[in-house]
Design a protein around this motif. Structure first.
Motif, PDB file in Angstrom:
ATOM      1  N   ASN A  69      44.846  49.785  34.910  1.00  0.00           N
ATOM      2  CA  ASN A  69      43.543  49.403  35.455  1.00  0.00           C
ATOM      3  C   ASN A  69      43.092  48.039  34.934  1.00  0.00           C
ATOM      4  O   ASN A  69      42.474  47.261  35.674  1.00  0.00           O
ATOM      5  CB  ASN A  69      42.492  50.456  35.098  1.00  0.00           C
ATOM      6  CG  ASN A  69      42.618  51.716  35.926  1.00  0.00           C
ATOM      7  OD1 ASN A  69      43.205  51.699  37.002  1.00  0.00           O
ATOM      8  ND2 ASN A  69      42.082  52.809  35.431  1.00  0.00           N
ATOM      9  N   THR A  70      43.393  47.764  33.679  1.00  0.00           N
ATOM     10  CA  THR A  70      43.018  46.472  33.096  1.00  0.00           C
ATOM     11  C   THR A  70      43.714  45.337  33.819  1.00  0.00           C
ATOM     12  O   THR A  70      43.092  44.310  34.147  1.00  0.00           O
ATOM     13  CB  THR A  70      43.359  46.428  31.597  1.00  0.00           C
ATOM     14  OG1 THR A  70      42.661  47.483  30.922  1.00  0.00           O
ATOM     15  CG2 THR A  70      42.960  45.094  30.989  1.00  0.00           C
ATOM     16  N   PHE A  71      44.997  45.500  34.107  1.00  0.00           N
ATOM     17  CA  PHE A  71      45.741  44.455  34.809  1.00  0.00           C
ATOM     18  C   PHE A  71      45.259  44.329  36.257  1.00  0.00           C
ATOM     19  O   PHE A  71      45.148  43.208  36.782  1.00  0.00           O
ATOM     20  CB  PHE A  71      47.239  44.734  34.771  1.00  0.00           C
ATOM     21  CG  PHE A  71      47.900  44.275  33.508  1.00  0.00           C
ATOM     22  CD1 PHE A  71      48.139  42.920  33.294  1.00  0.00           C
ATOM     23  CD2 PHE A  71      48.279  45.168  32.525  1.00  0.00           C
ATOM     24  CE1 PHE A  71      48.748  42.470  32.124  1.00  0.00           C
ATOM     25  CE2 PHE A  71      48.879  44.731  31.347  1.00  0.00           C
ATOM     26  CZ  PHE A  71      49.111  43.382  31.148  1.00  0.00           C
ATOM     27  N   ILE A  72      44.972  45.453  36.911  1.00  0.00           N
ATOM     28  CA  ILE A  72      44.441  45.392  38.277  1.00  0.00           C
ATOM     29  C   ILE A  72      43.127  44.632  38.291  1.00  0.00           C
ATOM     30  O   ILE A  72      42.908  43.731  39.113  1.00  0.00           O
ATOM     31  CB  ILE A  72      44.249  46.815  38.851  1.00  0.00           C
ATOM     32  CG1 ILE A  72      45.601  47.481  39.117  1.00  0.00           C
ATOM     33  CG2 ILE A  72      43.427  46.766  40.145  1.00  0.00           C
ATOM     34  CD1 ILE A  72      45.496  48.928  39.559  1.00  0.00           C
ATOM     35  N   PHE A  73      42.236  44.989  37.378  1.00  0.00           N
ATOM     36  CA  PHE A  73      40.930  44.329  37.298  1.00  0.00           C
ATOM     37  C   PHE A  73      41.102  42.839  37.043  1.00  0.00           C
ATOM     38  O   PHE A  73      40.456  42.005  37.694  1.00  0.00           O
ATOM     39  CB  PHE A  73      40.095  44.967  36.189  1.00  0.00           C
ATOM     40  CG  PHE A  73      38.713  44.381  36.059  1.00  0.00           C
ATOM     41  CD1 PHE A  73      37.644  44.952  36.745  1.00  0.00           C
ATOM     42  CD2 PHE A  73      38.478  43.280  35.258  1.00  0.00           C
ATOM     43  CE1 PHE A  73      36.373  44.411  36.639  1.00  0.00           C
ATOM     44  CE2 PHE A  73      37.209  42.735  35.145  1.00  0.00           C
ATOM     45  CZ  PHE A  73      36.150  43.308  35.834  1.00  0.00           C
ATOM     46  N   ALA A  74      41.972  42.486  36.097  1.00  0.00           N
ATOM     47  CA  ALA A  74      42.165  41.073  35.749  1.00  0.00           C
ATOM     48  C   ALA A  74      42.706  40.277  36.929  1.00  0.00           C
ATOM     49  O   ALA A  74      42.195  39.199  37.254  1.00  0.00           O
ATOM     50  CB  ALA A  74      43.102  40.958  34.550  1.00  0.00           C
ATOM     51  N   ILE A  75      43.728  40.794  37.600  1.00  0.00           N
ATOM     52  CA  ILE A  75      44.346  40.069  38.711  1.00  0.00           C
ATOM     53  C   ILE A  75      43.361  39.900  39.864  1.00  0.00           C
ATOM     54  O   ILE A  75      43.204  38.800  40.418  1.00  0.00           O
ATOM     55  CB  ILE A  75      45.617  40.797  39.188  1.00  0.00           C
ATOM     56  CG1 ILE A  75      46.697  40.742  38.105  1.00  0.00           C
ATOM     57  CG2 ILE A  75      46.146  40.178  40.483  1.00  0.00           C
ATOM     58  CD1 ILE A  75      47.894  41.627  38.376  1.00  0.00           C
ATOM     59  N   VAL A  76      42.675  40.997  40.226  1.00  0.00           N
ATOM     60  CA  VAL A  76      41.730  40.946  41.351  1.00  0.00           C
ATOM     61  C   VAL A  76      40.581  39.991  41.059  1.00  0.00           C
ATOM     62  O   VAL A  76      40.196  39.178  41.914  1.00  0.00           O
ATOM     63  CB  VAL A  76      41.192  42.357  41.663  1.00  0.00           C
ATOM     64  CG1 VAL A  76      40.052  42.293  42.689  1.00  0.00           C
ATOM     65  CG2 VAL A  76      42.307  43.245  42.186  1.00  0.00           C
ATOM     66  N   THR A  77      40.024  40.044  39.859  1.00  0.00           N
ATOM     67  CA  THR A  77      38.878  39.192  39.540  1.00  0.00           C
ATOM     68  C   THR A  77      39.276  37.730  39.378  1.00  0.00           C
ATOM     69  O   THR A  77      38.513  36.836  39.756  1.00  0.00           O
ATOM     70  CB  THR A  77      38.154  39.685  38.277  1.00  0.00           C
ATOM     71  OG1 THR A  77      39.094  39.809  37.184  1.00  0.00           O
ATOM     72  CG2 THR A  77      37.482  41.017  38.519  1.00  0.00           C
ATOM     73  N   VAL A  78      40.447  37.473  38.817  1.00  0.00           N
ATOM     74  CA  VAL A  78      40.911  36.077  38.702  1.00  0.00           C
ATOM     75  C   VAL A  78      41.042  35.452  40.092  1.00  0.00           C
ATOM     76  O   VAL A  78      40.556  34.338  40.341  1.00  0.00           O
ATOM     77  CB  VAL A  78      42.249  35.999  37.945  1.00  0.00           C
ATOM     78  CG1 VAL A  78      42.886  34.624  38.131  1.00  0.00           C
ATOM     79  CG2 VAL A  78      42.041  36.259  36.462  1.00  0.00           C
ATOM     80  N   ILE A  79      41.684  36.173  41.003  1.00  0.00           N
ATOM     81  CA  ILE A  79      41.858  35.646  42.360  1.00  0.00           C
ATOM     82  C   ILE A  79      40.511  35.531  43.070  1.00  0.00           C
ATOM     83  O   ILE A  79      40.172  34.485  43.649  1.00  0.00           O
ATOM     84  CB  ILE A  79      42.816  36.539  43.161  1.00  0.00           C
ATOM     85  CG1 ILE A  79      44.224  36.500  42.557  1.00  0.00           C
ATOM     86  CG2 ILE A  79      42.867  36.103  44.629  1.00  0.00           C
ATOM     87  CD1 ILE A  79      45.195  37.480  43.186  1.00  0.00           C
ATOM     88  N   GLY A  80      39.726  36.605  43.032  1.00  0.00           N
ATOM     89  CA  GLY A  80      38.453  36.624  43.751  1.00  0.00           C
ATOM     90  C   GLY A  80      37.477  35.574  43.263  1.00  0.00           C
ATOM     91  O   GLY A  80      36.893  34.825  44.063  1.00  0.00           O
ATOM     92  N   LYS A  81      37.279  35.499  41.949  1.00  0.00           N
ATOM     93  CA  LYS A  81      36.293  34.551  41.399  1.00  0.00           C
ATOM     94  C   LYS A  81      36.697  33.107  41.655  1.00  0.00           C
ATOM     95  O   LYS A  81      35.836  32.257  41.944  1.00  0.00           O
ATOM     96  CB  LYS A  81      36.128  34.788  39.903  1.00  0.00           C
ATOM     97  CG  LYS A  81      35.446  36.106  39.559  1.00  0.00           C
ATOM     98  CD  LYS A  81      35.415  36.327  38.053  1.00  0.00           C
ATOM     99  CE  LYS A  81      34.823  37.682  37.704  1.00  0.00           C
ATOM    100  NZ  LYS A  81      34.835  37.934  36.233  1.00  0.00           N
ATOM    101  N   ASN A  82      37.991  32.804  41.566  1.00  0.00           N
ATOM    102  CA  ASN A  82      38.421  31.418  41.717  1.00  0.00           C
ATOM    103  C   ASN A  82      38.501  30.994  43.174  1.00  0.00           C
ATOM    104  O   ASN A  82      38.082  29.877  43.518  1.00  0.00           O
ATOM    105  CB  ASN A  82      39.761  31.204  41.014  1.00  0.00           C
ATOM    106  CG  ASN A  82      39.620  31.152  39.514  1.00  0.00           C
ATOM    107  OD1 ASN A  82      39.190  30.154  38.952  1.00  0.00           O
ATOM    108  ND2 ASN A  82      39.951  32.238  38.834  1.00  0.00           N
ATOM    109  N   VAL A  83      39.001  31.851  44.040  1.00  0.00           N
ATOM    110  CA  VAL A  83      39.072  31.500  45.462  1.00  0.00           C
ATOM    111  C   VAL A  83      37.664  31.349  46.040  1.00  0.00           C
ATOM    112  O   VAL A  83      37.348  30.341  46.706  1.00  0.00           O
ATOM    113  CB  VAL A  83      39.868  32.558  46.245  1.00  0.00           C
ATOM    114  CG1 VAL A  83      39.752  32.309  47.751  1.00  0.00           C
ATOM    115  CG2 VAL A  83      41.336  32.541  45.836  1.00  0.00           C
ATOM    116  N   LEU A  84      36.806  32.322  45.780  1.00  0.00           N
ATOM    117  CA  LEU A  84      35.436  32.230  46.284  1.00  0.00           C
ATOM    118  C   LEU A  84      34.664  31.112  45.594  1.00  0.00           C
ATOM    119  O   LEU A  84      33.829  30.448  46.221  1.00  0.00           O
ATOM    120  CB  LEU A  84      34.714  33.569  46.075  1.00  0.00           C
ATOM    121  CG  LEU A  84      35.218  34.736  46.932  1.00  0.00           C
ATOM    122  CD1 LEU A  84      34.480  36.018  46.576  1.00  0.00           C
ATOM    123  CD2 LEU A  84      35.031  34.423  48.413  1.00  0.00           C
ATOM    124  N   GLY A  85      34.939  30.898  44.309  1.00  0.00           N
ATOM    125  CA  GLY A  85      34.261  29.832  43.581  1.00  0.00           C
ATOM    126  C   GLY A  85      34.571  28.469  44.165  1.00  0.00           C
ATOM    127  O   GLY A  85      33.676  27.633  44.356  1.00  0.00           O
TER     128      GLY A  85
END
Length: 290
Positions: A69-85
């Motif tokens: 779950n930690t890796f899923i959370f990290a990967i999803v948030t890294v992609i989401g925050k940076n692409v949307l940012g």
């Protein structure tokens, strides 16, 4: 006299280095030692047990799920925050009359407490909450989900909330990077016949690499160290479906399994270090080559 002058700058950092060593380095070393013991609340004598705690981390199903779950959370948030940012930064770097207002709106969630976020989103994410009612109203009731109680999607829901909250912060860093890029580059590209996408690909992204590097590091380390979002939204539930490494550490210490808790914490530290440092070196080299 020459030696003392050459060491003058080091004299200035010694107080800070001493404080850092006492309050951070020394506890980390002590914690590393206790991670190899059976240190528990109900035991007066601490025994050395070698790698037993670490073996348990990789054999216990709950701990394995927490790592996943930690890796899923990290990967999803890294992609989401940076692409949307980046998308928000590019959009709000244009000459819009309301750009300052929109910047404030998108940035404001990042200054809110996670507790406030949980109070807002928990009722919205219930089965009968605002989000599912909205889907039903527009005829998309099939998209309604048990966002916080379905084990298969709960960690994705927590990641989505985290993306919503923190994307504005990444946007601000990207905006600072975009505003440091001279408009002359884009004017020259336009004269050469380059379109918007070509200019973004060949000018914006290469010159934005320092900001991308910073944001990747911040979001990656924050994602691997996730705790607050999971704790306030789900508490690791339903069951253990949304447990992450951070909540496992809290539970281990709460149950008095201090040796196991320090072992998990040591593993988290090593994991963050082994992932972030090579990525940082790689991104720094990209900055130089670009």
């Amino acid at each position: 006299m020459k030696i003392s002058k050459s060491l003058y700058s080091y004299y200035l950092i010694w107080p800070a280095l001493l404080i850092y060593s006492v309050f951070f380095v020394l506890p980390a070393i002590i914690g590393l030692f206790y991670s190899f013991t059976d240190w528990r609340l109900d035991r007066e004598v601490v025994k050395f047990i070698g790698f037993d705690n670490f073996e348990r981390i990789f054999t216990d199903k709950t701990l394995q799920l927490a790592i996943k779950n930690t890796f899923i959370f990290a990967i999803v948030t890294v992609i989401g925050k940076n692409v949307l940012g980046i998308a928000l930064a590019v959009g709000l770097n244009m000459r819009l009359k309301t750009r300052n207002f929109l910047r404030a709106i998108f940035y404001s969630p990042s200054i809110l407490s996670v507790l406030v976020i949980s109070i807002v989103f928990t009722p919205m994410l219930r089965s009968e909450g605002t989000i599912n009612r909205f889907f039903e109203t527009i005829g998309l009731g099939s998209l309604s989900q048990a966002w916080l109680t379905d084990p298969s999607i709960v960690i994705w829901t927590v990641a989505a909330v985290s993306i919503w909250q923190h994307t504005g912060f990444q946007m601000a860093i990207y905006l600072a990077g975009l505003q440091s890029i001279s408009r002359e580059y884009y004017e020259a590209a336009t004269i050469d016949g380059a379109g918007a996408w070509k200019s973004f690909q060949k000018i914006t992204l290469p010159l934005l690499l320092p900001a991308i590097n910073i944001n990747l590091m911040l979001t990656l380390i924050g994602g691997l160290k996730v705790f607050s979002e999971v704790f306030v939204l789900t508490g690791g539930g339903p069951g253990n479906a949304s447990q992450v490494v951070g909540t496992i550490i809290l539970r281990a210490f709460g149950e008095g399994s201090w040796g196991l808790g320090t072992a998990v914490n040591t593993m988290l530290f090593l994991g963050v270090t082994l992932i972030s440092i090579p990525l940082l070196i790689f991104m720094r080299r990209k900055e130089v080559t670009e």
